[in-house]
Design an enzyme around this catalytic site. Structure first.
Site, PDB file in Angstrom:
ATOM      1  N   GLY A  23      28.981-114.996  14.254  1.00  0.00           N
ATOM      2  CA  GLY A  23      27.947-114.063  14.647  1.00  0.00           C
ATOM      3  C   GLY A  23      26.577-114.194  14.070  1.00  0.00           C
ATOM      4  CG  ASN A  24      22.707-111.309  13.677  1.00  0.00           C
ATOM      5  OD1 ASN A  24      21.945-112.241  13.473  1.00  0.00           O
ATOM      6  ND2 ASN A  24      22.270-110.093  13.947  1.00  0.00           N
ATOM      7  CG  HIS A  25      21.785-114.810   8.119  1.00  0.00           C
ATOM      8  ND1 HIS A  25      20.715-114.252   7.473  1.00  0.00           N
ATOM      9  CD2 HIS A  25      22.508-115.443   7.180  1.00  0.00           C
ATOM     10  CE1 HIS A  25      20.780-114.541   6.192  1.00  0.00           C
ATOM     11  NE2 HIS A  25      21.864-115.268   5.985  1.00  0.00           N
ATOM     12  CB  SER A  26      22.779-109.112  10.256  1.00  0.00           C
ATOM     13  OG  SER A  26      23.937-108.858  11.036  1.00  0.00           O
TER      14      SER A  26
END
Length: 171
Positions: A23-26
């Site tokens: 997924g996301n870098h968060s």
């Protein structure tokens, strides 16, 4: 993520392979060890069997990885730019030298043609193999319900970010 598993098992991080960051870098990124292996005393074991702590793998492990960037900033009282630079160097090394046979890394790539049900117009972190300086998504890994929910949550965040950006650009 690999280092967290390695520390938990009492081995060096080079003894851990095939951890996936989806997924996301968060704070919604999902570190997944369902396909990971740990080499313990010359014997390769599934990460879940090596760690022997499902509660940690589904709880503190995930949150530690998700909050890593914030933890670096808090500890240094500075940007985590060096951490990002190190990640770029690691990716360049992997692109240049490729991944070992039977191993994969995670990389944010265009989601077109993925077999995981992720919207195709996103940049999303998937498991990839690299050969001859060309990446190829690792398709067809089994995904359990726990992982599916985590993967969908990080995809939803990326869809929201994409839609916000497109709305802003259309004004």
């Amino acid at each position: 993520a690999s280092s967290q598993v390695a520390m938990r098992c009492g081995v060096s991080s080079d003894k851990v392979k095939n951890v996936i960051i989806w997924g996301n870098h968060s704070s919604t990124q999902y570190p997944d060890v369902h396909h990971a292996k740990v080499n313990l005393n010359g014997s390769e074991k599934a990460a879940y069997d090596a760690v022997k702590d499902d509660a940690w793998l589904r709880g503190d492990f995930i949150s530690t990885v998700q909050q890593r960037g914030a933890a670096v900033i808090k500890a240094r009282k500075l940007s985590s730019a060096m951490s990002a630079a190190k990640a770029i160097c690691d990716h360049m090394r992997d692109i240049w030298f490729g991944t070992k046979e039977g191993e994969f890394i995670s990389m944010g790539v265009y989601a077109a043609g993925n077999s995981y049900g992720i919207p195709e117009d996103l940049i999303y972190s998937f498991p990839v193999e690299i050969k001859n300086k060309t990446w190829k998504m690792v398709d067809g890994l089994s995904i359990n319900d726990f992982s599916r929910a985590k993967m969908d949550a990080t995809a939803a965040e990326l869809v929201e970010e994409r839609d916000t950006a497109l709305d802003f650009l259309s004004q």
